[in-house]
Write a protein that holds these residues in place. Sequence first.
Motif, PDB file in Angstrom:
ATOM      1  N   ILE A 140       1.018  -1.243   0.013  1.00 30.15           N
ATOM      2  CA  ILE A 140       0.149   0.137  -0.033  1.00 30.15           C
ATOM      3  C   ILE A 140       0.890   1.371   0.137  1.00 30.15           C
ATOM      4  O   ILE A 140       0.588   2.420  -0.602  1.00 30.15           O
ATOM      5  CB  ILE A 140      -1.055  -0.042   1.162  1.00 30.15           C
ATOM      6  CG1 ILE A 140      -1.788  -1.010   1.224  1.00 30.15           C
ATOM      7  CG2 ILE A 140      -1.881   1.432   1.354  1.00 30.15           C
ATOM      8  CD1 ILE A 140      -2.647  -1.168  -0.220  1.00 30.15           C
ATOM      9  N   HIS A 167      -0.883   2.594  -7.359  1.00 27.70           N
ATOM     10  CA  HIS A 167      -1.781   2.755  -6.220  1.00 27.70           C
ATOM     11  C   HIS A 167      -0.694   3.008  -5.033  1.00 27.70           C
ATOM     12  O   HIS A 167      -1.400   3.279  -3.849  1.00 27.70           O
ATOM     13  CB  HIS A 167      -2.714   1.685  -5.953  1.00 27.70           C
ATOM     14  CG  HIS A 167      -2.016   0.225  -5.589  1.00 27.70           C
ATOM     15  ND1 HIS A 167      -1.452  -0.631  -6.560  1.00 27.70           N
ATOM     16  CD2 HIS A 167      -1.655  -0.121  -4.388  1.00 27.70           C
ATOM     17  CE1 HIS A 167      -0.787  -1.405  -5.970  1.00 27.70           C
ATOM     18  NE2 HIS A 167      -0.989  -1.244  -4.650  1.00 27.70           N
ATOM     19  N   ILE A 440      -7.755   3.510  -4.271  1.00 24.78           N
ATOM     20  CA  ILE A 440      -7.877   2.318  -4.069  1.00 24.78           C
ATOM     21  C   ILE A 440      -8.239   1.447  -5.154  1.00 24.78           C
ATOM     22  O   ILE A 440      -9.232   1.885  -6.061  1.00 24.78           O
ATOM     23  CB  ILE A 440      -9.259   2.065  -2.980  1.00 24.78           C
ATOM     24  CG1 ILE A 440      -8.619   2.809  -1.794  1.00 24.78           C
ATOM     25  CG2 ILE A 440      -9.464   0.631  -2.608  1.00 24.78           C
ATOM     26  CD1 ILE A 440      -9.807   2.881  -0.568  1.00 24.78           C
ATOM     27  N   ILE A 493     -10.889  -1.105   4.231  1.00 26.31           N
ATOM     28  CA  ILE A 493     -10.572  -0.115   4.059  1.00 26.31           C
ATOM     29  C   ILE A 493      -9.868   0.494   5.585  1.00 26.31           C
ATOM     30  O   ILE A 493      -8.897   0.824   5.676  1.00 26.31           O
ATOM     31  CB  ILE A 493     -11.661   1.081   3.935  1.00 26.31           C
ATOM     32  CG1 ILE A 493     -11.830   0.892   2.204  1.00 26.31           C
ATOM     33  CG2 ILE A 493     -11.200   2.534   4.162  1.00 26.31           C
ATOM     34  CD1 ILE A 493     -13.147   1.916   2.005  1.00 26.31           C
ATOM     35  N   LEU A 496      -6.493  -1.117   5.616  1.00 24.66           N
ATOM     36  CA  LEU A 496      -5.660  -0.603   4.725  1.00 24.66           C
ATOM     37  C   LEU A 496      -5.132   0.557   5.456  1.00 24.66           C
ATOM     38  O   LEU A 496      -3.809   0.954   5.368  1.00 24.66           O
ATOM     39  CB  LEU A 496      -6.569  -0.172   3.315  1.00 24.66           C
ATOM     40  CG  LEU A 496      -5.586   0.345   2.307  1.00 24.66           C
ATOM     41  CD1 LEU A 496      -6.251  -0.071   0.846  1.00 24.66           C
ATOM     42  CD2 LEU A 496      -5.709   2.147   2.232  1.00 24.66           C
TER      43      LEU A 496
END
Length: 567
Positions: A140, A167, A440, A493, A496
């Motif tokens: 991420i 991303h 995302i 989420i 994340l």
Amino acid sequence: MKIVYFCALEDIPLEKYISHCRLLRELGTPNMPASEEYGSYMNAVSAREILLAIKHHVKMQLILDIRASPFYSLLIDESTDRTIKKHLIIYVLYVTDAGKGPTKCAFVELLAVENANAKCIYEAIHTFINENMLDIRKLIAIATDGASVMIGHKTGVLSRFQESMPHIMGVHCIAHRQALAAKDGFITHPHIFAFVDKVANKVYSWLGKSSKRHEELWRIMHEYDMLDTRALQIHAVRWLSRGQVMERLVNIMPAILHQWEHGEKRWYKNITIFSVQFMIHFLADVLKELNKLSMEFQRHEMDVTRISAMLDFTIEKFKRRYLDVDVQKFGHDSPHLSSLLQMTKDSMLFYEDASGQSHAHVLRFEAMPMDGDNGSLDECISIAKSYIKNILDGLNRRFEDLPLFNAFKIFSPSSYPVDAYDREKMTQEWLNRIINRLNIDSHMIDIRKSINEREDFCGMLCRVAQHKSMRDAWVVCNESKSWWDLYPEMMKIWQLCLVIPASTSACERGFSRQNYIKSVSRSSLALDTLDALMLLSIDGRGSSSIDWKDVFQAWLNAKRRRAMPLE
């Protein structure tokens, strides 16, 4: 094997492994070898082989945990060790227990790099990901110290990753940013602050290793009923250095003035210039506040939703003390500076010793060496205000990603507005900001479904985890299967957001551990040995958490072994 592990945990050189074995044998510990022949494995070579077997086991446990995490981020930094060898340190931030547990920031590997250019670092990280079979699609964010080689727009390490994985988010360490903003203050009048640094370092170097001067200073400090404190030296690469030096200097100022008045006439003349005293006390107060902020930013588990509040509080305090006031009230709530200004109304510094006797030092209102200003109070305040404005401009300019970290408040019920209408409006805005900023991937999270889940999710979170932070609320909610059944996309989420790092202070602590292990007396340590010692020392999971049968089997299979009879 446990002896080797103990040595690694306690940072004991492997050469001491033999003496530990002898001690245990003399104490009658069962199953110790009867002799010290080669086959007894009581030597430094065998200790290193056992160390690598333990390291392999511990690292594989970490890698398996990281693979099971739905998302992870990398924290990277490069440095040189005591032998000027270039190393790249890698930490991984991930969610434990296959995404259902708390987050963990773990040291994974110390890599050798031929040089510190972007291509070499990128290839080293890419090799690390491939060799450990980590899914790069789960990566991420990459947190760095903000060096151009890391975040350069065209050929930086981050840009190279984003070419194939757009991303991936780049994070500039907030502690580094705060340190850079603190340096911004010196831009306007560098010669003035350089001279103040010179005075502070002179105190340290003048005392030096002279036992006579130290004894005299301690005697004077005893007369003033002061604590036994030592002068410090400014280190350019240490974030907290200058502030600690200035505060320590203010604390021992009566003793230094007393000592220099008789033993160091030239520097006594410099340190009794009013503008020098003003700047020392001013910097002691300002840098103390910046050091508080830096310490918060370096916390092991930093709550990113508090970054904005801490910055706003520091900025508001600086404005109240130094900018939004007239000359008469300048620095009124600033402890060291207000004390100095109160004391120097008659152009004198007055200190009282333990016996009640007063000691006066005449202040001279003149320019510092190499400075054309007149050294008046008004001039000092003008310089100080310029310094504060530069810092505030630096903080506002360097923390451009605060809106994203603020958006994480959607998972922090303690940050929710009290009014239900305001809460609905803010949580909707926060979610949109997260979705847009993090870019995302729709294959990982169903964006439309998460938008639909948001209202009920936030309403329930407000009631179930009221007044809790993002991490504390996560502990409450992920234990219940119903949250995953009702709000699966919002929970993803949340996972994340939990793995997006704010600081690379873990890497700095890792390099501190590296230099502690690879000391001057152990400077010949090979990279694989150093890496293994660092992993076991930093991980510190304890002997009971290691499968010793697995470690023994790995060691046994590494090459042909022969057994010696036990005593």
